[in-house]
Design an enzyme around this catalytic site. Structure first.
Site, PDB file in Angstrom:
ATOM      1  N   LYS A   1       0.887  11.840   5.070  1.00 22.58           N
ATOM      2  CA  LYS A   1       1.090  10.786   6.075  1.00 22.58           C
ATOM      3  C   LYS A   1       1.666   9.529   5.450  1.00 22.58           C
ATOM      4  CE  LYS A   1      -1.974   7.912   7.046  1.00 22.58           C
ATOM      5  NZ  LYS A   1      -2.348   6.510   6.711  1.00 22.58           N
TER       6      LYS A   1
ATOM      7  N   LYS B   1       0.814  -1.208   0.000  1.00 21.90           N
ATOM      8  CA  LYS B   1       0.000   0.000   0.000  1.00 21.90           C
ATOM      9  C   LYS B   1       0.854   1.267   0.000  1.00 21.90           C
ATOM     10  CE  LYS B   1      -3.526   2.787   0.596  1.00 21.90           C
ATOM     11  NZ  LYS B   1      -4.435   3.144  -0.515  1.00 21.90           N
TER      12      LYS B   1
END
Length: 349
Positions: free
Chosen positions: A296, A221
């Site tokens: 992030k 991811k």
């Protein structure tokens, strides 16, 4: 052994060099009689833009779902539809065979699992045999937490499972795919658990890819989002250069999409306002994938690269750009806002 002690033990073992949505519309519905008994009761924690829609699809598929979130307004939306709501992650765990989490950051994930009233704070043993974390977090944290979970015992044995297991299963596809049940899941963890959980993934997504052992789903991811960020920056930079040289963005888009420059950022998620309908750039960059989340994820990629000694200069530069965008107060804007903010690109009139 106390949960916090287990977490410290796990850490030593791994040394690596609120949305509005319909609860009644149909995406896919299956008879609850064909749901395997080991998957029947599902807890879902984290009902943001993605999680609420994923939970909704599980409900429509016939699963007995209990939910929890700190956002009381979204909890009320579920409660008003007759869905079981719980006051804490621990209460979710007490009634679930499987628990799925969809949370913003590693800190939130650790708190939900091991904090006060967390999933594992009710003591050992636990009721859920399977924990699925679909949050985007670093693989190191995933592996530590997976070890903590596997050191617990089960209140009741489920089929061949004598101890609980954890899968890291982050997703790709964004809010539209979560809404339509067409997400792609990248899954790490025991392959037997992955196979057993397939009906759950199929109720929320279209593609499920097994990546390998614990942490590989999380790794996939952050690599995917790294590539997505760099691609968006490259496409935006090319569009701005083209505009400055007298070429319309719509013309460049046609060229990109019929040549070697074709990519998701050009043909599906174009950052230039006026070129493509139905994307964040067509609505002042509202909605979509928030720049704070991209920053992030890039920070996670940078930290992972640094920990194992891999040089990733484009990751560092992208991280700097998106962090600056957020520091300037644009964190809620979609990450394609870099076209307008960083590059000062022009709308297509």
């Amino acid at each position: 052994m106390a949960i916090r002690s287990l977490l410290k033990l796990a850490e030593s073992n791994f040394n690596f060099t609120s949305p509005h949505f319909p609860l009644t519309s149909s995406v896919r519905t299956i008879s609850s009689s064909i749901i395997p008994s080991h998957l029947e009761r599902v807890g879902f924690i984290g009902l943001g833009n993605m999680g609420s829609r994923m939970a909704n699809n599980l409900i429509k598929a016939g699963y007995n779902v209990a939910v929890h979130d700190i956002n009381l307004s979204v909890i009320k939306m579920f409660s008003d539809k007759g869905i079981s709501v719980k006051g804490s992650p621990m209460e979710v765990a007490e009634t679930s065979d499987v628990v799925i989490t969809m949370l913003p950051s590693p800190t939130h994930v650790l708190d939900v699992y091991t904090g006060p009233n967390g999933l594992l704070s009710g003591g050992n043993p636990v009721r859920p045999w399977l924990f699925i974390d679909s949050s985007t977090i670093d693989p190191q944290t995933t592996r530590k937490l997976s070890s903590v979970v596997s050191n617990c015992a089960l209140i009741e044995k489920k089929d061949s499972w004598e101890t609980p297991v954890m899968l890291d299963a982050p997703v790709s596809g964004g809010v539209p795919a979560a809404e339509n049940g067409t997400l792609t899941f990248m899954v790490g963890g025991p392959e037997e658990a992955y196979k057993a959980a397939q009906p759950l993934f199929s109720s929320m997504g279209k593609n499920t890819i097994y990546c390998g052992s614990s942490g590989t789903g999380s790794a996939a991811k952050i690599c995917n989002n790294l590539a997505m960020a760099v691609s968006m920056l490259g496409v935006s930079e090319a569009f701005v250069l083209g505009q400055s040289l007298g070429i319309k963005a719509s013309t460049l888009t046609k060229i990109f999409n019929s040549s070697s420059a074709r990519c998701w950022s050009s043909d599906t998620y174009n950052p230039v306002p006026g070129v493509m309908d139905g994307v964040p750039s067509s609505r002042n960059y509202d909605g979509g994938f928030a720049s704070t989340l991209m920053a992030k994820d890039l920070n996670l990629a940078s930290a992972s690269a640094k920990e194992i000694g891999v040089k990733c200069p484009l990751t560092s530069e992208a991280n700097h750009i998106f962090t600056k965008l957020c520091d300037e107060g644009h964190g809620t804007k979609d990450f394609s806002f870099v076209f307008r903010n960083f590059y000062s690109g022009k709308d297509e009139l």
